[in-house]
Design a protein around this motif. Structure first.
Motif, PDB file in Angstrom:
ATOM      1  N   MET A 164     -31.843  22.115 -42.503  1.00 53.10           N
ATOM      2  CA  MET A 164     -31.149  22.936 -43.492  1.00 53.10           C
ATOM      3  C   MET A 164     -31.954  24.181 -43.862  1.00 53.10           C
ATOM      4  SD  MET A 164     -28.369  21.370 -43.653  1.00 53.10           S
ATOM      5  CE  MET A 164     -27.482  22.192 -44.977  1.00 53.10           C
ATOM      6  N   ASN A 165     -33.287  24.086 -43.858  1.00 55.93           N
ATOM      7  CA  ASN A 165     -34.127  25.279 -44.046  1.00 55.93           C
ATOM      8  C   ASN A 165     -33.820  26.310 -42.970  1.00 55.93           C
ATOM      9  OD1 ASN A 165     -37.349  24.050 -45.319  1.00 55.93           O
ATOM     10  ND2 ASN A 165     -35.382  24.277 -46.289  1.00 55.93           N
ATOM     11  N   LEU A 166     -33.697  25.820 -41.727  1.00 55.01           N
ATOM     12  CA  LEU A 166     -33.411  26.688 -40.585  1.00 55.01           C
ATOM     13  C   LEU A 166     -32.070  27.390 -40.776  1.00 55.01           C
ATOM     14  CD1 LEU A 166     -34.577  27.440 -37.756  1.00 55.01           C
ATOM     15  CD2 LEU A 166     -33.187  25.599 -36.825  1.00 55.01           C
TER      16      LEU A 166
ATOM     17  N   HIS B 114     -33.520  26.533 -50.252  1.00 55.50           N
ATOM     18  CA  HIS B 114     -34.931  26.799 -49.988  1.00 55.50           C
ATOM     19  C   HIS B 114     -35.077  27.705 -48.773  1.00 55.50           C
ATOM     20  CE1 HIS B 114     -39.065  25.244 -48.538  1.00 55.50           C
ATOM     21  NE2 HIS B 114     -39.250  26.142 -49.482  1.00 55.50           N
ATOM     22  N   GLY B 115     -34.304  27.422 -47.710  1.00 57.78           N
ATOM     23  CA  GLY B 115     -34.341  28.279 -46.530  1.00 57.78           C
ATOM     24  C   GLY B 115     -33.846  29.678 -46.833  1.00 57.78           C
TER      25      GLY B 115
ATOM     26  N   GLN C 177     -36.631  34.163 -46.193  1.00 62.44           N
ATOM     27  CA  GLN C 177     -36.415  35.603 -46.365  1.00 62.44           C
ATOM     28  C   GLN C 177     -37.646  36.315 -46.920  1.00 62.44           C
ATOM     29  OE1 GLN C 177     -32.799  37.444 -47.844  1.00 62.44           O
ATOM     30  NE2 GLN C 177     -31.814  35.452 -47.842  1.00 62.44           N
ATOM     31  N   LYS C 178     -38.429  35.615 -47.721  1.00 63.12           N
ATOM     32  CA  LYS C 178     -39.625  36.244 -48.288  1.00 63.12           C
ATOM     33  C   LYS C 178     -40.580  36.660 -47.176  1.00 63.12           C
ATOM     34  CE  LYS C 178     -38.817  33.570 -52.400  1.00 63.12           C
ATOM     35  NZ  LYS C 178     -38.979  32.264 -53.030  1.00 63.12           N
TER      36      LYS C 178
ATOM     37  N   MET D  94     -40.755  28.526 -38.284  1.00 65.58           N
ATOM     38  CA  MET D  94     -42.051  28.177 -38.888  1.00 65.58           C
ATOM     39  C   MET D  94     -41.872  27.464 -40.216  1.00 65.58           C
ATOM     40  SD  MET D  94     -44.349  28.835 -36.732  1.00 65.58           S
ATOM     41  CE  MET D  94     -45.839  28.658 -37.708  1.00 65.58           C
ATOM     42  N   LEU D  95     -40.890  27.895 -41.009  1.00 66.06           N
ATOM     43  CA  LEU D  95     -40.609  27.217 -42.273  1.00 66.06           C
ATOM     44  C   LEU D  95     -40.158  25.784 -42.008  1.00 66.06           C
ATOM     45  CD1 LEU D  95     -40.384  27.635 -45.400  1.00 66.06           C
ATOM     46  CD2 LEU D  95     -37.965  28.100 -45.028  1.00 66.06           C
TER      47      LEU D  95
END
Length: 332
Positions: free
Chosen positions: A50-52, A186-187, A192-193, A225-226
């Protein structure tokens, strides 16, 4: 522009994203794991996926980071400022991860950017820092606390006549959805940061122009990477969020996660504000717990976490400033 410096800075930015993943993975899944709605490994895998997905949902937060906080520095010195900012953020992430303190990776990054910019003589856009960072830093936890309390009160009222065991089983299943929403948010926020930082590095290196669209490879690299960092896990912080603040049951976990996800999506899409997922979910857990009784929340642990919030930006700024002076001393 030294291509090697550009490659190293981008590599360090991706390294920061990885530490962000294992540092903040607990935000999305601690409540689900603590209520036994999901096993730790299943929760981490779901959060990574889900982050992806969340990383591809928008670019407003990335634009705020790349253009709204400091003036884009130029030349080798500019790349050194960006490198030092990342070193400050990574160092603070690792320190707080080691001690199990859920501080904000986001504010570590922003503190690092401000500290390195000041040390390097680059203009800090204070209006952007105040409006996009400082105000949301105080406002988002307050909203999380109040909203978490209200959502839990609404759940308690709606299910007041339900069979407690059946209700808990239902909410345990529902937590799979709410935890996925947290991980997606969170993703959306945290990948985005780093995209914003990589874009800034590409602008400094004359690889792309200011205001150009984020390259697809940057989105993919940051998202991957996240996700990898998330799957590596953040067990120390997970214990703090899932157990030490308050013992959660499935309805409370669902309420906290739904609150956190709602705040993250609203701030990302409506205000392009890069808020801290850590701040939001921690305050939501406190708000939810306060419905049980005020002293059910372990406010001593909460106090230590809040102290970490206030220390994070200045501490990361100091480390980044020292890193810049060190880099300047060696390579300047």
């Amino acid at each position: 522009m030294d291509t090697f410096a550009l490659v190293v800075t981008i590599a360090v930015a991706l390294g920061f994203t990885y530490t962000n993943g294992f540092h903040d993975s607990a935000n999305a899944i601690a409540t689900s794991v603590s209520t036994r709605a999901l096993t730790p490994r299943a929760a981490l895998a779901m959060a990574a996926v889900m982050n992806l997905a969340g990383a591809f949902l928008g670019s407003g937060v990335a634009k705020t980071v790349s253009e709204g906080l400091i003036e884009t520095p130029v030349g080798d010195k500019g790349m050194g400022i960006l490198f030092a900012a990342l070193i400050g953020a990574i160092a603070w992430n690792l320190i707080t991860w080691y001690f199990g303190l859920p501080s904000s990776s986001s504010h570590a990054l922003f503190g690092g950017m401000v500290g390195a910019a000041l040390a390097g003589g680059t203009t800090v856009i204070w209006s952007g820092v105040i409006e996009k960072i400082v105000i949301p830093m105080f406002l988002s936890p307050f909203v999380g606390l109040i909203l978490g309390y209200l959502v839990m009160v609404a759940i308690m009222w709606m299910f007041r006549r339900a069979n407690p065991h059946k209700a808990k089983r239902g909410f345990r299943i529902a937590q799979t959805v709410s935890a996925a929403g947290m991980a997606l948010g969170h993703g959306l926020q945290d990948a985005q940061k780093t995209m914003g930082i990589v874009v800034m590095a590409l602008v400094i290196g004359d690889v792309q122009g200011k205001g150009d669209a984020i390259p697809v490879w940057v989105k993919i690299a940051c998202a991957l990477m996240l996700s990898l960092g998330t799957y590596a896990g953040g067990w120390r912080i997970m214990r703090t969020l899932g157990r030490k603040i308050i013992e959660l049951d499935p309805p409370q976990g669902f309420a906290a996660e739904t609150t956190g996800a709602s705040v993250m999506f609203t701030t990302a899409f409506m205000f392009h504000a890069p808020i801290s997922t850590t701040h939001v979910i921690t305050s939501a857990i406190m708000g939810v717990g306060a419905t049980k009784r005020v002293n059910a929340v372990r406010w001593g642990v909460a106090k230590n976490i809040i102290l970490g919030w206030f220390i994070t930006m200045p501490a990361a700024a100091l480390v980044a400033a020292l890193a810049f002076w060190g880099v300047n001393l060696v390579f300047g």
